[in-house]
Design a protein around this motif. Structure first.
Motif, short mmCIF file in Angstrom:
data_model
loop_
_atom_site.label_atom_id
_atom_site.label_comp_id
_atom_site.label_asym_id
_atom_site.label_seq_id
_atom_site.Cartn_x
_atom_site.Cartn_y
_atom_site.Cartn_z
N PHE A 87 0.80 -1.22 0.00
CA PHE A 87 0.00 0.00 0.00
C PHE A 87 0.84 1.28 0.00
O PHE A 87 0.52 2.22 -0.73
N SER A 88 1.88 1.32 0.79
CA SER A 88 2.72 2.52 0.85
C SER A 88 3.42 2.77 -0.48
O SER A 88 3.63 3.92 -0.87
N GLU A 89 3.78 1.70 -1.19
CA GLU A 89 4.40 1.85 -2.51
C GLU A 89 3.36 2.25 -3.55
O GLU A 89 3.70 2.93 -4.53
N ALA A 90 2.13 1.84 -3.37
CA ALA A 90 1.06 2.16 -4.31
C ALA A 90 0.67 3.63 -4.26
O ALA A 90 0.34 4.24 -5.28
N LEU A 91 0.71 4.19 -3.07
CA LEU A 91 0.18 5.54 -2.84
C LEU A 91 0.77 6.61 -3.76
O LEU A 91 0.00 7.37 -4.37
N PRO A 92 2.09 6.71 -3.93
CA PRO A 92 2.61 7.77 -4.81
C PRO A 92 2.12 7.66 -6.25
O PRO A 92 1.84 8.66 -6.90
N HIS A 93 1.99 6.43 -6.74
CA HIS A 93 1.54 6.24 -8.13
C HIS A 93 0.06 6.61 -8.27
O HIS A 93 -0.34 7.23 -9.26
N LEU A 94 -0.73 6.25 -7.27
CA LEU A 94 -2.15 6.61 -7.31
C LEU A 94 -2.34 8.11 -7.17
O LEU A 94 -3.21 8.70 -7.84
N ARG A 95 -1.52 8.74 -6.35
CA ARG A 95 -1.59 10.21 -6.22
C ARG A 95 -1.24 10.89 -7.54
O ARG A 95 -1.90 11.84 -7.94
N LEU A 96 -0.18 10.42 -8.18
CA LEU A 96 0.22 11.00 -9.46
C LEU A 96 -0.88 10.84 -10.51
O LEU A 96 -1.20 11.80 -11.22
N ALA A 97 -1.43 9.66 -10.61
CA ALA A 97 -2.48 9.42 -11.60
C ALA A 97 -3.66 10.35 -11.36
O ALA A 97 -4.18 10.97 -12.30
N TYR A 106 -9.68 6.59 -10.54
CA TYR A 106 -8.42 7.04 -9.96
C TYR A 106 -8.66 7.58 -8.55
O TYR A 106 -7.92 7.26 -7.62
N ALA A 107 -9.69 8.40 -8.41
CA ALA A 107 -10.01 8.99 -7.11
C ALA A 107 -10.40 7.92 -6.10
O ALA A 107 -9.98 7.97 -4.94
N GLU A 108 -11.18 6.94 -6.53
CA GLU A 108 -11.62 5.88 -5.62
C GLU A 108 -10.45 5.02 -5.16
O GLU A 108 -10.33 4.70 -3.97
N ALA A 109 -9.56 4.66 -6.07
CA ALA A 109 -8.39 3.86 -5.69
C ALA A 109 -7.51 4.64 -4.72
O ALA A 109 -7.02 4.09 -3.73
N LEU A 110 -7.33 5.93 -4.98
CA LEU A 110 -6.53 6.77 -4.09
C LEU A 110 -7.15 6.83 -2.70
O LEU A 110 -6.46 6.64 -1.70
N ARG A 111 -8.46 7.07 -2.62
CA ARG A 111 -9.14 7.10 -1.31
C ARG A 111 -8.97 5.79 -0.57
O ARG A 111 -8.69 5.78 0.63
N ARG A 112 -9.17 4.70 -1.27
CA ARG A 112 -9.09 3.38 -0.64
C ARG A 112 -7.70 3.13 -0.04
O ARG A 112 -7.57 2.70 1.11
N VAL A 113 -6.65 3.43 -0.82
CA VAL A 113 -5.29 3.17 -0.34
C VAL A 113 -4.89 4.17 0.74
O VAL A 113 -4.25 3.79 1.72
#
Length: 128
Positions: A87-97, A106-113
């Motif tokens: 999850f911590s590794e996922a967060l920067p990529h989801l934020r960038l997207a 994109y927003a839903e995945a970011l909120r979830r993580v």
């Protein structure tokens, strides 16, 4: 081998619900056309959908290395890392997207993580 025909077959397999079959068809195409981003992206998606997360991650990292502004590759890499419990590794990529493109997924995945990281500090499910 006619690469275009094989790509069409792979696309049909993917869209018909056979991502593992699509990946098998795409691998030799990518070997013949290593700079073809469309083939690499479909292969990454096929790996993701068939739970071959290491393969998906590898293909997405190449896409991002070649085009850091590829919001979709960042999103799918974030989802791949999320699915792997990283999850911590996922967060920067989801934020960038999400910053690069407004999209509900994109927003839903970011909120979830973000929620997971906030509650668990980024540890994988079941980690002590």
């Amino acid at each position: 081998m006619d690469l275009l025909d094989e790509y069409r077959r792979a696309t049909f397999a993917f869209e018909s619900g056979d991502p593992a079959g699509a990946a098998r068809l795409l691998e030799p195409i990518l070997a013949a056309e290593p700079h073809n981003a469309a083939v690499r992206q479909l292969l990454a998606r096929a790996y993701f959908n068939s739970a071959q997360l290491a393969g998906a991650e590898a293909q997405l990292r190449v896409l991002i290395e070649r085009d850091p502004s590829d919001h979709y590759a960042h999103h799918v890499l974030g989802r791949t890392l999320e699915r792997a419990g990283r999850f911590s590794e996922a967060l920067p990529h989801l934020r960038l997207a999400a910053a690069m493109k407004q999209h509900d997924d994109y927003a839903e995945a970011l909120r979830r993580v973000q929620m997971w990281v906030g509650k668990h500090g980024g540890r994988a499910a079941g980690a002590a």
